[in-house]
Design a protein around this motif. Structure first.
Motif, mmCIF file in Angstrom:
data_model
loop_
_atom_site.group_PDB
_atom_site.id
_atom_site.type_symbol
_atom_site.label_atom_id
_atom_site.label_comp_id
_atom_site.label_asym_id
_atom_site.label_seq_id
_atom_site.Cartn_x
_atom_site.Cartn_y
_atom_site.Cartn_z
ATOM 1 N N HIS A 36 27.591 -16.142 -43.282
ATOM 2 C CA HIS A 36 26.611 -15.435 -44.101
ATOM 3 C C HIS A 36 25.781 -16.444 -44.903
ATOM 4 O O HIS A 36 26.122 -17.626 -44.973
ATOM 5 C CB HIS A 36 27.324 -14.459 -45.034
ATOM 6 C CG HIS A 36 27.846 -13.249 -44.327
ATOM 7 N ND1 HIS A 36 29.014 -13.268 -43.631
ATOM 8 C CD2 HIS A 36 27.318 -12.004 -44.158
ATOM 9 C CE1 HIS A 36 29.218 -12.067 -43.076
ATOM 10 N NE2 HIS A 36 28.198 -11.295 -43.376
ATOM 11 N N HIS A 176 21.942 -10.290 -37.882
ATOM 12 C CA HIS A 176 23.258 -9.732 -38.240
ATOM 13 C C HIS A 176 23.344 -8.342 -37.606
ATOM 14 O O HIS A 176 22.369 -7.604 -37.581
ATOM 15 C CB HIS A 176 23.365 -9.646 -39.763
ATOM 16 C CG HIS A 176 24.743 -9.301 -40.273
ATOM 17 N ND1 HIS A 176 25.465 -8.212 -39.817
ATOM 18 C CD2 HIS A 176 25.529 -9.902 -41.207
ATOM 19 C CE1 HIS A 176 26.625 -8.161 -40.446
ATOM 20 N NE2 HIS A 176 26.698 -9.177 -41.296
ATOM 21 N N CYS A 181 30.480 -5.766 -39.736
ATOM 22 C CA CYS A 181 30.593 -7.079 -40.369
ATOM 23 C C CYS A 181 32.074 -7.354 -40.560
ATOM 24 O O CYS A 181 32.783 -6.538 -41.168
ATOM 25 C CB CYS A 181 29.877 -7.085 -41.719
ATOM 26 S SG CYS A 181 30.101 -8.648 -42.592
ATOM 27 N N ASN A 184 32.484 -8.386 -44.738
ATOM 28 C CA ASN A 184 32.199 -7.481 -45.856
ATOM 29 C C ASN A 184 32.172 -6.008 -45.463
ATOM 30 O O ASN A 184 31.835 -5.160 -46.288
ATOM 31 C CB ASN A 184 30.848 -7.855 -46.481
ATOM 32 C CG ASN A 184 30.813 -9.300 -46.935
ATOM 33 O OD1 ASN A 184 31.732 -9.766 -47.597
ATOM 34 N ND2 ASN A 184 29.779 -10.020 -46.559
ATOM 35 N N CYS A 188 28.289 -4.946 -46.529
ATOM 36 C CA CYS A 188 27.639 -6.254 -46.415
ATOM 37 C C CYS A 188 26.141 -6.135 -46.697
ATOM 38 O O CYS A 188 25.454 -5.341 -46.051
ATOM 39 C CB CYS A 188 27.855 -6.826 -45.005
ATOM 40 S SG CYS A 188 27.035 -8.416 -44.812
#
Ligand SMILES: [Zn+2]
Length: 324
Positions: A36, A176, A181, A184, A188
């Motif tokens: 990230h 993404h 995710c 998270n 996220c």
């Protein structure tokens, strides 16, 4: 005897047809660690991917083993690990180390297999099982020349050491995944963010702060000359375009040597998603051409490329570059 867990992820046979790769038996030579935005900036500052305790429901969770994660997969519908991809030669990672089967994760789509890479002896550790890569019986297979993986599944390789960026080949920005995710979950903030949103923020942050030690990871050699990798070129062009699009004339203008520090401050604000403040500050440069001149000068120093090359690669209307 119970069948080994890896058997259901077994590679197929390598393709004998030219120009066709068998998805169940894909040759591979690179792996990626994807992070990230904030983690990626810290990795670049530290010069390494630091291994850390396994935090999810893994057999290694209580073992105190610290690992760095890499994967041979690429992500057509967005990565589930973040936006910033650090690419490594698989050979430099595997490098005569031993492989151990850890587990599979069926909740992933497609399911994941996890293999530990280590130069330590885990033979007496009951949470892992020695894995023989020279037999085509699991998801990773080495025929003595080429590594193959079963491309129908998600590979998660756990390396029980830090990974220095000195071994990294390049950094690329990727989208993404919209909904998934691994770090998270559904909260996220980067779910669905494009390579451009993440890439422009990171590049603005690095350039604004002058963090240029690993600039080579954004460049490649073409005919003995260094130039931007296409992914970086498109990200930097987008960054310059964002500032140019938002530019408006103002009466208050800074001049001369104050211009570059001012644009760097604006880039840091941009990197932290304070876009309005970033664009307001950049207006003090006085004109679009003064702003482009500052970009040219800052980028030329940061990447050690000539101002002409910055123009050729990044300024719109000069030359178009494509991205995969
Ligand atoms: Zn995420």
């Amino acid at each position: 005897m119970k069948k080994p867990e890896w058997e259901k992820y077994k590679v197929g046979s390598p393709s004998k047809r030219r120009n066709w790769t068998e998805p169940g038996c894909e040759p591979f030579s690179t792996v990626r660690h994807i992070a990230h935005i904030h983690d990626a900036v810290r990795i670049i500052e530290d010069g390494m991917i630091r291994s850390s305790l396994v935090w999810d429901e893994s057999r290694l969770k209580n073992s105190r083993t610290c690992v760095s994660w890499v994967s041979p997969n690429s992500w057509a519908h967005g990565s589930i690990y973040g936006n910033v991809s650090f690419e490594f030669d698989w050979e430099t990672i595997v490098n005569d180390r031993d492989l151990y089967w850890v587990e599979d994760v069926k909740s992933y789509n497609p399911p994941a297999y996890r293999i530990l890479i280590t130069d330590k002896d885990y033979d007496s550790d009951e949470s892992v099982v020695p894995y023989d890569e020279t037999k085509p019986e699991g998801p990773l297979y080495w025929d003595g020349k080429t590594w193959y993986r079963n491309g129908h599944y998600t590979g998660e390789i756990m390396v029980d050491s830090d990974l220095s960026l000195r071994k990294c080949r390049e950094i690329e920005f990727v989208g993404h995944h919209l909904r998934y995710c691994t770090k998270n979950g559904s909260s996220c903030p980067e779910l669905g963010s494009s390579q451009y949103e993440a890439g422009t923020r990171i590049m603005a942050n690095l350039i604004g702060r002058g963090l240029r030690r690993h600039r080579r990871l954004f460049l490649e050699k073409q005919n003995d000359e260094l130039e931007f990798i296409p992914n970086t070129a498109s990200i930097l062009s987008k960054l310059i375009q964002d500032f140019t699009d938002e530019f408006e004339d103002t009466d208050v203008v800074v001049s001369g040597k104050n211009r570059n520090p001012l644009l760097k401050a604006a880039l840091i604000l941009y990197g932290e998603e304070h876009y309005d403040e970033a664009f307001s500050l950049s207006k003090l440069l006085g004109s679009k051409s003064a702003m482009k001149k500052s970009f040219r000068s800052i980028l030329s120093k940061f990447f050690r490329l000539s101002p002409e090359q910055i123009d050729a690669d990044l300024m719109p209307g000069r030359r178009s570059r494509s991205v995969d």
